[in-house]
Design a protein around this motif. Structure first.
Motif, PDB file in Angstrom:
ATOM      1  N   ARG A 173      -5.848  -1.135   0.404  1.00 39.16           N
ATOM      2  CA  ARG A 173      -4.991  -1.798   1.382  1.00 39.16           C
ATOM      3  C   ARG A 173      -4.821  -1.004   2.681  1.00 39.16           C
ATOM      4  N   LEU A 174      -5.042   0.307   2.651  1.00 37.69           N
ATOM      5  CA  LEU A 174      -4.714   1.167   3.781  1.00 37.69           C
ATOM      6  C   LEU A 174      -5.951   1.860   4.318  1.00 37.69           C
ATOM      7  N   ALA A 227      -3.613   1.364  -3.345  1.00 35.25           N
ATOM      8  CA  ALA A 227      -3.262   1.820  -1.998  1.00 35.25           C
ATOM      9  C   ALA A 227      -4.514   1.977  -1.140  1.00 35.25           C
ATOM     10  N   GLY A 239       0.817  -1.203   0.000  1.00 38.32           N
ATOM     11  CA  GLY A 239       0.000   0.000   0.000  1.00 38.32           C
ATOM     12  C   GLY A 239       0.853   1.256   0.000  1.00 38.32           C
ATOM     13  N   SER A 242      -3.824   6.591   4.124  1.00 35.92           N
ATOM     14  CA  SER A 242      -3.545   6.777   2.693  1.00 35.92           C
ATOM     15  C   SER A 242      -3.645   8.247   2.314  1.00 35.92           C
TER      16      SER A 242
END
Length: 322
Positions: free
Chosen positions: A265-266, A262, A4, A271
């Motif tokens: 995943r975050l 990203a 990420g 992010s």
């Protein structure tokens, strides 16, 4: 988490290119740059979608396409129109640094809104980060205002550029939060297909924008172009077309793809803070293109900005029960 972070870094490096494009094409109106960029984005996304993402695109429902259209309208058209106009009025460094507040602005907005899904960042721990970023903006603004006065520039244009940059911040605060909502709610969907979908719905918007610009030009010649400049490609057609294709591919499609990866995943509050990569890349590109050396005060502002985001990254979110 590691992937990420790497995807966010890649997105920031590619998004930094959009800040230098208005500087490289100073004779082109912001509307021309916006329509050109997203016309290229749509023309690139359409064949890529048919070749790479035909099946996942078929799985999208009408509500998904409507959400992609809203995201593209605000996060693409309105954002870049405000940003490019701000850069042409105030130069690249000031709008870049105002956009540099996005990491904390998004974190603050997402902190309460997504506290159940992503966790809550204690406000008391965020206060030093906000103070550092405010100090960094103060340093850069003072240095740029000095340079503007030394060049006998127009303070009104400088103020207009700052206001347009603030509008761009508002657009891109809304976009990543809503975009992350969709991606987190559809964790089984392809982030690449979602980036392609946004590009495909951008194409009819760009075509409508091109038609509108043509009507404006026919009704009032010279409104969009400088004296003696051809419409619609201007006096540097190869540079304009080449740069729009490069920005459409790298900054729009690849940048959105990496950002989607990203975001899936975050946590949104994390992010969002990683947009600092875009700010640093944009400043580096702008200074490299213009051949300017950043002043000590500008460097101090950048250091304070980075320190503020680094401080925020150290804060661990606290889980909030539903």
């Amino acid at each position: 988490m590691l992937f990420g972070l790497l995807f966010a870094l890649a997105a920031g490096l590619m998004w930094g290119l959009v800040f230098v494009a208005p500087v490289m094409l100073p004779g082109y109106a912001p509307a021309q740059l916006t329509v050109g960029r997203y016309l290229a984005f749509g023309l690139i996304a359409l064949p890529l979608g048919l070749a790479l993402d035909r099946r996942p695109l078929r799985e999208l429902q009408a509500a998904d396409w409507w959400e992609a259209a809203r995201l593209s309208l605000v996060g693409n058209f309105l954002y870049y129109l405000c940003l490019s106009a701000a850069i042409q009025r105030a130069g690249a460094p000031l709008p870049t640094m105002i956009i540099g507040t996005l990491p904390v602005v998004i974190a603050v907005c997402a902190n309460h809104r997504n506290r159940v899904r992503d966790g809550h960042l204690p406000w008391r721990k965020l206060a030093p980060s906000l103070a550092l970023i405010a100090a960094g903006l103060a340093c850069v603004n003072r240095e740029e205002l000095r340079a503007l006065q030394a060049q006998a520039g127009d303070p009104r244009r400088y103020a207009e550029g700052a206001g347009l940059a603030v509008l761009a911040v508002a657009c891109w605060t809304w976009y990543p939060i809503r975009n992350a909502d969709w991606l987190r709610a559809h964790a089984d969907r392809s982030p690449r297909a979602w980036a392609t979908a946004q590009g495909m719905v951008t194409l009819p918007m760009a075509l409508a924008g091109a038609l509108l610009l043509t009507l404006v030009h026919l009704a009032a010649p010279g409104t969009l172009t400088q004296a003696g400049q051809a419409f619609p490609l201007g006096d540097r057609p190869l540079a304009y077309v080449g740069l729009m294709l490069a920005v459409g591919l790298c900054s729009s499609w690849l940048g959105t793809l990496c950002w989607n990866e990203a975001s899936q995943r975050l946590p949104t509050s994390l992010s969002g803070q990683l947009i600092v990569f875009e700010t640093l890349a944009a400043l580096a590109y702008a200074f490299a293109w213009t051949g300017r050396q950043p002043s000590p005060l500008t460097l101090a502002g950048v250091a304070l900005l980075v320190a503020g985001v680094a401080w925020a990254l150290r804060i661990r979110p606290k889980r909030t029960p539903p």
